[in-house]
Design an enzyme around this catalytic site. Structure first.
Site, PDB file in Angstrom:
ATOM      1  N   MET A  38      34.512  31.270  19.692  1.00 62.85           N
ATOM      2  CA  MET A  38      34.392  31.523  21.133  1.00 62.85           C
ATOM      3  C   MET A  38      32.925  31.593  21.536  1.00 62.85           C
ATOM      4  SD  MET A  38      37.613  33.694  22.361  1.00 62.85           S
ATOM      5  CE  MET A  38      37.027  35.314  21.967  1.00 62.85           C
ATOM      6  N   GLY A  44      27.655  35.295  11.104  1.00 64.09           N
ATOM      7  CA  GLY A  44      29.042  35.241  10.614  1.00 64.09           C
ATOM      8  C   GLY A  44      29.637  33.864  10.866  1.00 64.09           C
ATOM      9  N   HIS A  45      29.498  33.397  12.120  1.00 63.49           N
ATOM     10  CA  HIS A  45      29.976  32.043  12.435  1.00 63.49           C
ATOM     11  C   HIS A  45      29.249  31.010  11.570  1.00 63.49           C
ATOM     12  CE1 HIS A  45      30.519  34.058  16.540  1.00 63.49           C
ATOM     13  NE2 HIS A  45      31.746  33.652  16.255  1.00 63.49           N
ATOM     14  N   LYS A 173      36.736  38.934   8.705  1.00 62.35           N
ATOM     15  CA  LYS A 173      36.622  40.011   9.685  1.00 62.35           C
ATOM     16  C   LYS A 173      37.893  40.087  10.537  1.00 62.35           C
ATOM     17  CE  LYS A 173      35.081  40.255  13.599  1.00 62.35           C
ATOM     18  NZ  LYS A 173      34.508  40.213  14.908  1.00 62.35           N
ATOM     19  N   GLN A 177      44.356  37.526  11.835  1.00 61.36           N
ATOM     20  CA  GLN A 177      44.327  36.183  12.427  1.00 61.36           C
ATOM     21  C   GLN A 177      44.411  35.113  11.335  1.00 61.36           C
ATOM     22  OE1 GLN A 177      41.533  35.016  15.669  1.00 61.36           O
ATOM     23  NE2 GLN A 177      40.287  34.223  14.006  1.00 61.36           N
ATOM     24  N   SER A 215      29.507  40.635  15.031  1.00 63.35           N
ATOM     25  CA  SER A 215      30.526  40.305  16.024  1.00 63.35           C
ATOM     26  C   SER A 215      29.836  39.953  17.334  1.00 63.35           C
ATOM     27  CB  SER A 215      31.450  41.516  16.244  1.00 63.35           C
ATOM     28  OG  SER A 215      32.201  41.337  17.429  1.00 63.35           O
TER      29      SER A 215
END
Ligand code: AMP
Length: 345
Positions: A38, A44-45, A173, A177, A215
């Protein structure tokens, strides 16, 4: 084929144009790894991007703030949107990885492209096709966010249909999901990616200074709120230490081990919350409030009432953090988890 570029990263804003590009890669037999996001990209991404660059000829990063996974009262309108910076980070990553074979592509679709017949966040008024993964979506995060995984499963199905990835990359994380999406591709017989083993789940990236899980929503925290955020992972690790100690002891019945693990995590938050409340009585201070801690089976996500499970447990939780105890604004909700007695493959 109309696309633009940021540095060496090709950018598709229309799914039709992306599809034409993907058809060409198929004819060439090139592999595609996919990292759905998003946006408001952080390390992290980018750790998922790095993993995909190593394994695939092309890595497609989608940036789409999916309205379907926000409830009407949640932060859709405030969610951080930093597209130019995101694209620059991807371009820098492509440069840094220039010796690796993979090439980066960004897919930045519009809401109209993703929801061609329009969209409302009110589930009871929605019309059209949505995807639900039953039995795995109501507990843990789903208890506080009952329509969240319906939104996630729906948009990831659409994105998989557009991107046609050979492999897809998700973060631990958001462990629920990832488990739900693995089940989705198996149950709905997805061709791309082919089977849940091609849904990769990678370790949570953390701030090395205090272990806080990175995050996009951490951007809502100011210095005081950010200083309170480590409490969540501290509590999860206290729970994990208790679990491991009781398991090693061997004399504690499984149901008691579950209870004492949760108590250790909850107790850590209570102590931290009380310390902040005492600070707040003297001057400005952050405040925290526990949403939940939960112990669940790593495959079925059933709530553990005893530890008859032989393959470990997921200890997960969510914490509300207020930058200032006196704030009226909605708190920032942060999530994290620890794996007890198993590893994600
Ligand atoms: P989001 O943009 O929050 O939807 O996240 C996109 C992907 O990045 C999801 O697979 C997340 O699980 C993953 N992700 C988010 N934060 C982290 C993190 N701290 N470490 C590893 N992966 C992450």
């Amino acid at each position: 084929m109309a696309s633009s570029a940021c540095g060496a990263v090709e950018i598709f804003e229309r799914t039709a144009e992306y599809r034409a590009w993907r058809d060409a890669t198929m004819r060439d037999g090139a592999s595609v790894g996919f990292v759905p996001t998003m946006g408001a990209l952080h390390e992290g991404h980018l750790s998922l991007v790095d993993a995909s660059l190593k394994e695939n000829d092309y890595t497609v990063v989608s940036i789409f703030v999916n309205p379907a996974q926000f409830a009407p009262h949640e932060d859709l309108s405030n969610y951080p949107r930093t597209l130019p910076g995101d694209l620059a980070q991807l371009a820098a990553r492509q440069d840094a990885a220039r010796l690796a074979p993979g090439r980066l592509v960004a897919l930045v679709p519009s809401a109209r492209d993703m929801y061609p017949h329009g969209f409302t966040q009110h589930v009871d008024r929605q019309v059209g096709a949505f995807v639900e993964v039953k039995g795995l979506s109501h507990q843990m995060e789903g208890q506080t966010r009952p329509t969240f995984f319906r939104g996630v499963a729906t948009v990831v199905t659409k994105l998989f249909n557009v991107v046609l990835p050979d492999r897809a990359y998700f973060g631990q994380k958001d462990i629920q999901q990832a488990i739900i999406l693995r089940r989705l591709v198996d149950d709905l017989l997805f061709r791309y990616p082919l089977g849940s083993r091609n849904v990769r789940v990678l370790a949570t990236s953390r701030d090395p200074a205090d272990n806080v899980a990175l995050s996009s929503r951490n951007a809502y925290l100011d210095a005081r709120g950010r200083a309170a955020a480590p409490l969540l992972n501290q509590a999860l690790r206290a729970g994990k230490a208790t679990w491991e100690a009781l398991l090693a002891d061997g004399s504690v019945p499984p149901a008691e081990r579950v209870q004492r693990t949760l108590d250790a995590a909850r107790g850590t938050v209570s102590v931290g919350a009380a310390a902040l409340a005492s600070e707040a009585s003297k001057g400005p201070a952050a405040a925290v409030e526990l949403d939940y801690f939960s112990l669940n089976d790593p495959t079925t996500l059933e709530v553990l009432t005893d530890t008859t499970s032989t393959h470990g447990a997921v200890l997960s939780g969510a914490l509300y953090v207020r930058n200032d105890a006196r704030d009226e604004k909605p708190a920032t909700r942060i999530i994290d988890n620890e794996l007890l007695g198993f590893q994600l493959d």
